[in-house]
Write a protein that holds these residues in place. Structure first.
Motif, PDB file in Angstrom:
ATOM      1  N   VAL A  55     -40.226  44.995   0.301  1.00 22.02           N
ATOM      2  CA  VAL A  55     -39.946  43.905  -0.628  1.00 22.02           C
ATOM      3  C   VAL A  55     -38.445  43.692  -0.637  1.00 22.02           C
ATOM      4  CG1 VAL A  55     -39.798  43.349  -3.078  1.00 22.02           C
ATOM      5  CG2 VAL A  55     -41.946  44.154  -2.109  1.00 22.02           C
ATOM      6  N   CYS A  56     -38.009  42.426  -0.567  1.00 15.26           N
ATOM      7  CA  CYS A  56     -36.588  42.120  -0.585  1.00 15.26           C
ATOM      8  C   CYS A  56     -36.249  41.250  -1.776  1.00 15.26           C
ATOM      9  CB  CYS A  56     -36.187  41.337   0.662  1.00 15.26           C
ATOM     10  SG  CYS A  56     -36.201  42.342   2.107  1.00 15.26           S
ATOM     11  N   VAL A  57     -35.090  41.486  -2.324  1.00 16.34           N
ATOM     12  CA  VAL A  57     -34.599  40.625  -3.400  1.00 16.34           C
ATOM     13  C   VAL A  57     -33.339  39.943  -2.881  1.00 16.34           C
ATOM     14  CG1 VAL A  57     -33.816  40.538  -5.781  1.00 16.34           C
ATOM     15  CG2 VAL A  57     -35.515  42.235  -5.070  1.00 16.34           C
ATOM     16  N   THR A  58     -33.258  38.650  -3.107  1.00 17.05           N
ATOM     17  CA  THR A  58     -32.081  37.917  -2.633  1.00 17.05           C
ATOM     18  C   THR A  58     -31.075  37.771  -3.754  1.00 17.05           C
ATOM     19  OG1 THR A  58     -32.928  35.778  -3.250  1.00 17.05           O
ATOM     20  CG2 THR A  58     -33.549  36.600  -1.089  1.00 17.05           C
ATOM     21  N   GLU A  59     -29.937  37.240  -3.401  1.00 16.15           N
ATOM     22  CA  GLU A  59     -28.886  37.167  -4.423  1.00 16.15           C
ATOM     23  C   GLU A  59     -29.197  36.124  -5.484  1.00 16.15           C
ATOM     24  OE1 GLU A  59     -25.407  36.454  -2.209  1.00 16.15           O
ATOM     25  OE2 GLU A  59     -26.047  34.508  -1.464  1.00 16.15           O
ATOM     26  N   THR A  60     -30.139  35.223  -5.185  1.00 14.19           N
ATOM     27  CA  THR A  60     -30.555  34.295  -6.248  1.00 14.19           C
ATOM     28  C   THR A  60     -31.806  34.803  -6.929  1.00 14.19           C
ATOM     29  OG1 THR A  60     -31.794  33.050  -4.633  1.00 14.19           O
ATOM     30  CG2 THR A  60     -29.573  32.268  -5.128  1.00 14.19           C
ATOM     31  N   CYS A  61     -32.076  36.068  -6.723  1.00 13.59           N
ATOM     32  CA  CYS A  61     -33.187  36.733  -7.389  1.00 13.59           C
ATOM     33  C   CYS A  61     -34.549  36.155  -7.016  1.00 13.59           C
ATOM     34  CB  CYS A  61     -32.985  36.704  -8.912  1.00 13.59           C
ATOM     35  SG  CYS A  61     -33.815  38.077  -9.696  1.00 13.59           S
TER      36      CYS A  61
ATOM     37  N   VAL B  86     -30.081  41.197  -0.916  1.00 14.41           N
ATOM     38  CA  VAL B  86     -29.159  42.174  -1.491  1.00 14.41           C
ATOM     39  C   VAL B  86     -29.804  43.533  -1.684  1.00 14.41           C
ATOM     40  CG1 VAL B  86     -27.676  40.532  -2.662  1.00 14.41           C
ATOM     41  CG2 VAL B  86     -29.744  41.354  -3.803  1.00 14.41           C
ATOM     42  N   GLU B  87     -31.117  43.541  -1.683  1.00 19.28           N
ATOM     43  CA  GLU B  87     -31.760  44.820  -1.994  1.00 19.28           C
ATOM     44  C   GLU B  87     -33.104  44.833  -1.279  1.00 19.28           C
ATOM     45  OE1 GLU B  87     -31.376  47.199  -5.396  1.00 19.28           O
ATOM     46  OE2 GLU B  87     -32.138  48.226  -3.605  1.00 19.28           O
ATOM     47  N   CYS B  88     -33.476  45.948  -0.737  1.00 17.26           N
ATOM     48  CA  CYS B  88     -34.853  46.008  -0.237  1.00 17.26           C
ATOM     49  C   CYS B  88     -35.453  47.375  -0.502  1.00 17.26           C
ATOM     50  CB  CYS B  88     -34.956  45.614   1.222  1.00 17.26           C
ATOM     51  SG  CYS B  88     -33.761  46.371   2.287  1.00 17.26           S
ATOM     52  N   VAL B  89     -36.763  47.341  -0.774  1.00 18.73           N
ATOM     53  CA  VAL B  89     -37.491  48.566  -1.072  1.00 18.73           C
ATOM     54  C   VAL B  89     -38.670  48.648  -0.112  1.00 18.73           C
ATOM     55  CG1 VAL B  89     -38.762  49.847  -2.805  1.00 18.73           C
ATOM     56  CG2 VAL B  89     -36.844  48.395  -3.488  1.00 18.73           C
ATOM     57  N   PHE B  90     -38.760  49.767   0.566  1.00 21.70           N
ATOM     58  CA  PHE B  90     -39.832  49.937   1.545  1.00 21.70           C
ATOM     59  C   PHE B  90     -40.937  50.805   0.980  1.00 21.70           C
ATOM     60  CE2 PHE B  90     -35.996  49.168   3.954  1.00 21.70           C
ATOM     61  CZ  PHE B  90     -36.416  48.331   4.985  1.00 21.70           C
TER      62      PHE B  90
ATOM     63  N   CYS C 208     -32.396  47.354 -10.878  1.00 25.30           N
ATOM     64  CA  CYS C 208     -33.062  48.164  -9.871  1.00 25.30           C
ATOM     65  C   CYS C 208     -34.455  47.613  -9.609  1.00 25.30           C
ATOM     66  CB  CYS C 208     -33.129  49.622 -10.303  1.00 25.30           C
ATOM     67  SG  CYS C 208     -33.948  49.843 -11.861  1.00 25.30           S
ATOM     68  N   VAL C 209     -34.989  48.030  -8.484  1.00 21.91           N
ATOM     69  CA  VAL C 209     -36.293  47.528  -8.030  1.00 21.91           C
ATOM     70  C   VAL C 209     -37.157  48.717  -7.630  1.00 21.91           C
ATOM     71  CG1 VAL C 209     -37.441  45.946  -6.437  1.00 21.91           C
ATOM     72  CG2 VAL C 209     -35.025  45.587  -7.000  1.00 21.91           C
TER      73      VAL C 209
END
Lengths: 849, 596
Positions: free
Chosen positions: A148-154, A138-142, A186-187
């Protein structure tokens, strides 16, 4: 005045000035609406990737429903495009890595990579790995080279280096039991280069708290109460600060351990669309049409935009991309401030002013100069420095002219400073031009380094400019030419080999020591084996040429080249290659025609491949060599008692020797060897017999002469004579052997008897010698008179120390020279020994031995 | 005194070469941390003793072993092999490793090849299925300085390998060594080569310069002006003759190995039953430096004089009153006493050896053969030696000398001597004969000998040689001027051109090339002029000629070169490079191969 207009464009934030020069206006692209797209902009003036955002509902005009990935340079010039039809769901994030690979991550965790030419880089990876294929990103930070990726199950996953992509699952930020369906607000990431552990640290704002996630642990961070939950976070360029936007509309700056350093109450509690650091001094917040720059002072700066923008953080500022322009927001450098600040009376400002007067032929120029005489060097330096920070060419020029004007009046200024700045600016202006579209500030350029810049240029296929820059800066051009050659080959599938070779050689010869083999290898990889063969011909280094020739299947040429090089190791390399690849007979044929290869093969095989060597000699008709090998084997059998079992007379050893003999006899030139082998077999038989009859195992493997001697020593004269006649031992040798054998057993009577058998064919001297060597002077005397030659007689007497007799014999020989020599020997011997004895005595005083 | 020679006065910076080799070796040891068992092949061990002290190795946690087929006896789990990349050494590693495996011992194996990895050696390890257990590295030891003016490539089998087996690995090695020298001392502008191998080395050297150019612009004037390459094959006469210089004789009778001799302690006047002691022989020993290259006859006289004068001083000392400075002088002389004693002992031993009739007979025969007039006497003498079963090596030396000066023997004699030899020494020496024949050292006569022409043209036999005050290199063999050195004398003085006719009579081609900046543009004559000017300048140092012997050089020849170098009017310092220091003995030995 010009000065005023410069400073008029500045905004004051606290006590610092900011400016926002336009880099490109207008952008080269047409009808681009950033709002409709997902955008990835590479730092350091890198390319811009656009792809229609499928999470937004947009109106399609006259365009295909298929989405397209488009890549532009920073000036908006289209570099490449590709249709995006990758499976895996919605595109979650895209970004450029340090080496300018575009990385796109879609919902199911698949990572698609593209070059700047929009060519996909295989293979695609999955950041989630096989076990978590059912998760959704759901989210990725480069950052630099990682994500780094965060999935919907955190769950949190990371790839820390795209050059060597190894997806790693980090520790779970929420306890498995808790199972809150809540996703992080947020990440943000702290890059590995700034962390203690050297691994990435991920900051997650979950609920009211912030946690730090690492590979194997989760650490809650002490967020000051009332600040959480955080709506947005971004880490500063040096990895030491976090700027964040709180739920109640405050912009707060924390240390990475969440000690609050600064905060600012915004008018809106709605989190900004974008939050970015501008250098290290201020933070930018962007809402719909307003860009707010917040610095350490109370009063922020507001910029209004009526079109969407994208903030691109750089090390020394932020580039602002709009639909129609690109700007660079930066802190005004101090040298620029000192010159252009309104009312500035700094030496640099006066120098700049002086140039203005000078140009207008006003005497005030001189006045100005006199005012700043003592600080002229600083003034010049400031002008040079300020020129470096300008994007506008005419302003660069004016500043440099001011510097050079000032330099004329100061003696101790480093003269190459201006030259160097000119050189740097030329490079910067060249790459900044819209065709190239790499806008770099001088600070970015220095951080990026010229060689990386050249690397990026060649990656973007701007070879000519890259070559010119390399040449201009005095750098190695090999990289550029090599890359050009390889790209040229890839791009020229339609050009015939010979033509392409001409084109390539024309450029390759520009660079001494360039590896033709590497270019050839590339040609081969592109399926142009013939071109590869033609190219490798030009490679001067055999150590590179030969392996490549092998890999393109040119074994024979490889062998020729290896042989020419004189490097036997290369010859072996080819040899083993061919050996493995070809049938033995073909292999033998190949090497038989190449003396060096053949000899090396034989040397190797002699040590380690005996049987194969035999095959080789047989197939090439070198029977005598086979015979030698067999003969050699016969000795090895002799050393091995197990193998020589069975009847010694017909043992395998003798059989081998006989086989060798028959092989030797095949060719006329080897009749000597053949005879020798025959004799050897015969000798072994006789020796076996002797061992049986004497019951002593001392005969086998001794020579014929030794066998005779042993027989005589053992008193077995009959056997000795038998050996003698069997092998047709000459009388001369027989006498020598018998004399010395008898002397060995000190059978002086037998010796005397032997001497009287008949007139010895070798005279009596050997008898004398044998006696003297056995130290039997008396016995020797029996024979000396019989020695025919008076000279030899004289020497014999001399040897047993009978000087007078020696002298007599010598005079009898009427040989004055001999006489003299004898005298000398006597004198010297006596003298020498006594001399040395006395010397030793003399020197052994005072404890020195 | 140390076995590692002092190189401070070398005309080229040899010290840095040696230090580099030391450093590289230490780095290998450092990179493999902790305790380890270092297994060295014995011949390499000899070369290393000229580079590094054993104690220094031990400081790096090393247990030292010699390479052999026996199981490795050590507790160390790390085993580091340091060996020359020779095929026949691989079997030892294989047997060591297989032995460990069969015993269930797990060890880490490192193999460092000297001077570089070899495909063929690794192939053996692969075939034996142990390649994957071994970490492979290189120790690039190409050159070992033996003296201030002598470099050795430590290739003792070079001659046999290239002449008999056709394995020219050594030639590449030599070219590489010279090329490495060029990286330190600049591209040598003039190269003169005589002999097949030499011309090939010059060729490979040029290739290397193309492949990996030495940047000549960095160096103003190359330190080495001329490189002379000479095949041993061109002159096999000289090494077969007994050397008569002091050092040469020491080598003939006591075998100098890596700058030292090992001998019975009784010879050195130490009464310890059967104990061997090692005596280093190099220029750090001042007395040795003075007398090593002199004819042995003269050495005896010099030693006598020195001893007598010392005796005189001693008597004066005990009888009369002395001033302090005179006392000081005397004590200084006393310091040289151990050196005096050492060489007097060695000289005494040599003079007992040289006065033996067998040696005198051999010497006499050598001269007769070189004179080339009395074929029958020589033939009979050699036949008799074989009949008497004298040591095979001695026989082979004369046989080779005889065969070469006659360009082979008539078939009847050839077969006869071969048969007698096999009968006397055993049929296993068929292989030895085969080797000699392949190398052209003992063969059937196929053409008329031109030895007499060569001898005359190059004045190889010099009558009235004054060994005490020599005026010609012939003093080193008491009357025979070594052919090799005569050629070099010409090559240094005027190049090959004036003696081309003679060169054609000797085996192998010859070549003369210009390299580096001088390769084109300038003509030969202007270069001669230019180089003559540059020779004298540059801080009074003379420019250098590197003479490389491919296949080995004897001490006597080195002595002759030093003699040339010391002559008045000589514009160059001569430096010797060689595959190995050889004598007729060691050279002949390499050809002895038993079938068994």
């Amino acid at each position: 005045m010009a000065n005023v207009s410069v400073a008029a464009e500045w905004q004051l934030l606290g006590d610092r000035y900011y400016r926002k020069p336009e880099l490109y206006q207008p952008m080269r692209w047409k009808h681009i609406d950033l709002n409709r797209n997902k955008v990835a902009c590479a730092p350091f003036g890198g390319p811009i990737a656009l792809i229609r955002d499928d999470s937004k509902i947009v109106q399609l005009y006259a365009e295909s429903a298929l989405r397209k990935l488009r890549i532009f340079n920073s000036a908006g010039l289209l570099l490449s495009d590709a249709v995006w039809k990758n499976p895996g769901g919605r595109l979650i994030g895209l970004s450029w890595t340090d080496d300018q690979t575009l990385v796109c991550i879609v919902q199911d965790g698949t990572v698609y990579r593209y070059t700047v030419h929009a060519e996909p880089l295989e293979p695609n990876l999955s950041i989630l790995g096989r076990e978590h294929f059912d998760e959704n990103v759901v989210e990725c930070v480069f950052w630099g080279n990682g994500v780094v990726c965060v999935t919907e199950t955190c769950k949190v996953f990371s790839i820390s280096d795209f050059k060597n992509p190894m997806p790693v699952r980090l520790a779970d930020p929420v306890a498995a039991a808790a199972e809150t369906e809540e996703l992080p607000h947020c990440v943000a990431v702290i890059e590995p280069q700034y962390t203690m552990s050297g691994n990435v640290e991920v900051l997650l704002a979950i609920g009211d708290a912030v946690v730090m996630v690492e590979e194997d642990e989760v650490q809650p961070l002490p967020l000051p109460p009332g600040d959480g939950p955080l709506q947005k976070m971004v880490v500063s360029g040096n990895g030491r600060f976090v700027a964040s936007f709180t739920h109640d509309g405050r912009m707060a700056v924390f240390s990475t351990r969440f000690e609050r350093i600064f905060e600012y109450q915004c008018e809106s509690a709605l989190p900004p669309e974008q939050l970015a650091w501008c250098g290290l001094d201020s933070v930018l917040l962007y809402w719909d049409d307003m860009l707010l720059m917040v610095g350490p002072s109370d009063e922020p700066v507001r910029y209004l935009y009526d079109e969407p923008i994208v903030l691109i953080p750089e090390c020394d500022g932020v580039r602002i991309l709009c639909n129609t322009s690109m700007e660079f927001l930066q802190l005004v450098p101090s040298s620029t401030v000192s010159i252009f600040k309104i009312g500035s009376t700094s030496p640099a400002a006066l120098l700049y002013d002086a140039l203005d007067h000078f140009d207008r032929r006003s005497a005030k120029a001189d006045e100005n100069l006199r005012l700043i005489r003592s600080s002229l060097p600083e003034a010049v330096e400031a002008c040079v420095d300020a020129a470096g920070h300008e994007f506008d060419v005419s302003r660069q020029r004016t500043l440099l002219r001011a510097a050079s004007y000032g330099q004329a009046f100061c003696s101790n200024f480093q003269r190459d400073r201006i030259q160097e700045m000119c050189r740097t600016l030329r490079v910067l202006n060249a790459v900044c031009s819209p065709e190239i579209g790499i806008p770099l500030s001088i600070q970015q350029y220095k951080l990026l380094t010229p060689s990386v810049l050249i690397g990026r240029l060649i990656n973007a296929h701007q070879h000519l400019l890259a070559l010119r820059i390399a040449e201009y800066l005095g750098m190695n051009q090999e990289v550029v030419i090599m890359h050009w050659a390889c790209s040229k080959i890839t791009a020229s599938s339609a050009i015939p080999d010979a033509t392409l070779l001409e084109i390539l050689l024309d450029k390759l010869k520009l660079c001494k020591g360039i590896s033709y083999a590497a270019v050839a290898a590339h040609a081969d990889k592109n399926g142009r084996r013939r071109l590869a063969a033609m190219l490798v011909e030009h490679e001067p280094r055999s150590s590179k040429q030969v392996p490549l020739l092998l890999s393109i299947g040119e074994e024979d040429t490889a062998l020729t080249k290896a042989t020419e090089s004189g490097d036997t190791d290369l010859v072996y390399l080819v040899l083993f290659h061919i050996w493995q690849k070809r049938q033995p007979l073909e292999f033998f044929g190949t090497i038989q025609a190449r003396p060096l290869a053949r000899d090396l093969f034989i040397t190797y095989a002699r040590c380690h491949k005996h049987e194969f060597l035999k095959d080789f000699f047989l197939s090439t008709g070198q029977l005598q060599e086979v015979a030698f090998l067999l003969w050699k084997e016969s000795w090895e059998l002799g050393k091995n008692p197990m193998a020589s079992k069975g009847s010694p007379l017909h043992g395998p050893r003798i059989k081998l020797i006989e086989k060798a003999q028959s092989l030797f006899s095949e060719t006329k030139e080897h009749s000597f060897e053949s005879k020798a082998a025959e004799e050897h077999a015969k000798l072994l038989r006789m020796q076996h017999e002797l061992e049986v009859t004497t019951k002593q195992a001392i005969f086998v493997d001794s020579s014929i002469s030794d066998t005779i001697r042993t027989c005589i020593v053992l008193g077995n004269h009959r056997a000795a004579v038998k050996v003698k006649t069997e092998f047709k031992v000459s009388e001369k040798r027989w006498y020598w052997l018998k004399i010395f054998a008898l002397a060995t057993i000190r059978d002086w009577d037998a010796l005397e008897k032997f001497s009287k058998e008949k007139r010895p064919p070798i005279g009596y001297r050997p008898f004398v010698e044998a006696c003297i060597e056995a130290d039997e002077k008396g016995e020797a005397l029996k024979y000396i008179p019989k020695v025919a030659d008076p000279r030899e007689r004289a020497e014999s007497y001399a040897r047993i120390g009978m000087a007078k007799e020696a002298a007599d014999a010598a005079s009898q020989a009427k040989d004055g020279e001999l006489l003299g020599r004898l005298k000398l020997t006597f004198a010297q011997n006596a003298a020498a020994s006594s001399i040395f004895d006395t010397l030793r005595d003399r020197l052994s005083f005072q404890g020195v031995s | 005194m140390a076995q590692i020679p002092n190189l401070d006065n070398a005309p080229l910076n040899f010290t840095s070469l040696r230090e580099q080799s030391q450093k590289e070796l230490i780095n290998i040891l450092k990179n493999n941390r902790g305790k380890k068992c270092l297994i060295i092949d014995p011949k390499l061990g000899g070369s290393l003793s000229l580079i590094i002290q054993t104690s220094l190795l031990k400081e790096h946690g090393v247990e030292l072993r010699h390479l052999s087929a026996e199981p490795i006896q050590t507790d160390c789990t790390k085993v580091v092999y340091l060996l020359r990349s020779q095929l026949d050494l691989m079997k030892f590693i294989c047997s060591n490793v297989h032995n460990d495996i069969s015993k269930g011992l797990q060890r880490e194996y490192y193999v460092y090849f000297v001077p570089r990895r070899a495909v063929a050696c690794e192939k053996v390890l692969e075939e034996e299925n142990i390649h994957h257990l071994i970490t492979i590295g290189e120790y690039p030891l190409y050159v070992v300085p033996l003296e201030e003016d002598v470099l050795s490539f430590e290739l003792d089998l070079a001659y046999k390998e290239s002449q008999v087996d056709g394995d020219t690995t050594s030639l590449w090695h030599i070219a590489k060594s010279i090329h490495k020298l060029e990286f330190s001392f600049g591209v040598v502008p003039n190269v003169r080569a005589k002999g097949k191998a030499s011309v090939r080395v010059a060729d490979i050297l040029n290739r290397m310069q193309v492949e990996e150019p030495v940047n000549s612009s960095d160096m103003v004037v190359p330190e080495i002006n001329t490189l002379i390459l000479l095949d041993r094959e061109v002159d096999m006469v000289t090494p077969m003759c007994s050397q008569l210089t002091y050092e040469g004789l020491l080598d003939e009778f006591l075998r100098i190995n890596n700058g030292s001799v090992e001998l019975d302690s009784s010879i050195m006047g130490v009464q310890q039953e059967g104990k061997k002691i090692k005596v280093p022989l190099n220029s750090s020993d001042k007395l040795f430096k003075e007398i090593r290259d002199l004819n042995f006859e003269v050495v005896v006289q010099i030693l006598r004089q020195k001893a007598t004068s010392m005796k005189q001083d001693y008597t004066e000392m005990t009888t009369t009153t002395q001033t302090v400075s005179e006392l000081k002088d005397f004590v200084r002389k006393l310091n040289s006493l151990p050196e005096m004693t050492r060489h007097i002992n060695l000289a005494q031993h040599l003079s007992t050896c040289t006065s033996k009739p067998t040696f005198l007979g051999q010497l006499d025969m050598e001269h007769t053969i070189v004179e080339g007039q009395s074929y029958d006497i020589c033939f009979e003498y050699i036949e008799e030696m074989i009949h008497k079963q004298e040591p095979l090596v001695n026989v082979l030396r004369l046989l080779i000398l005889f065969s070469i000066t006659n360009s082979g023997l008539p078939k009847k004699h050839f077969d006869h001597l071969r048969r007698e030899l096999l009968h006397s020494y055993g049929f296993e020496h068929m292989a030895t004969l085969n080797n000699l024949e392949k190398a052209g050292l003992f063969k059937k006569q196929d053409s008329k000998s031109n030895w007499l022409t060569i001898k005359r043209a190059l004045q190889l036999v010099v009558d009235d040689t004054d060994t005490a005050n020599p005026n010609d290199i012939a003093y080193v063999f008491s009357g025979y001027a070594p052919l090799s050195i005569r050629l070099i004398q010409h090559a240094v003085r005027s190049g090959w051109r004036p003696i081309e006719e003679i060169l054609k009579l000797l085996p192998g081609p010859h070549s003369e090339t210009k390299r580096g900046r001088f390769s084109s543009s300038q003509s030969f004559d202007t270069l001669q002029g230019a180089s003559a000017n540059t020779d004298k300048v540059t801080d009074g140092r003379r420019s250098i000629v590197l003479v490389v012997f491919i296949g080995g050089v004897t001490f006597a020849e080195i002595a002759a070169l030093r003699f040339l170098s010391a002559q008045e009017g000589m514009a160059y310092d001569l430096i010797v490079g060689t595959t190995k220091i050889v004598s007729g003995h060691t050279l002949a030995e390499t050809f002895i191969e038993k079938l068994g």
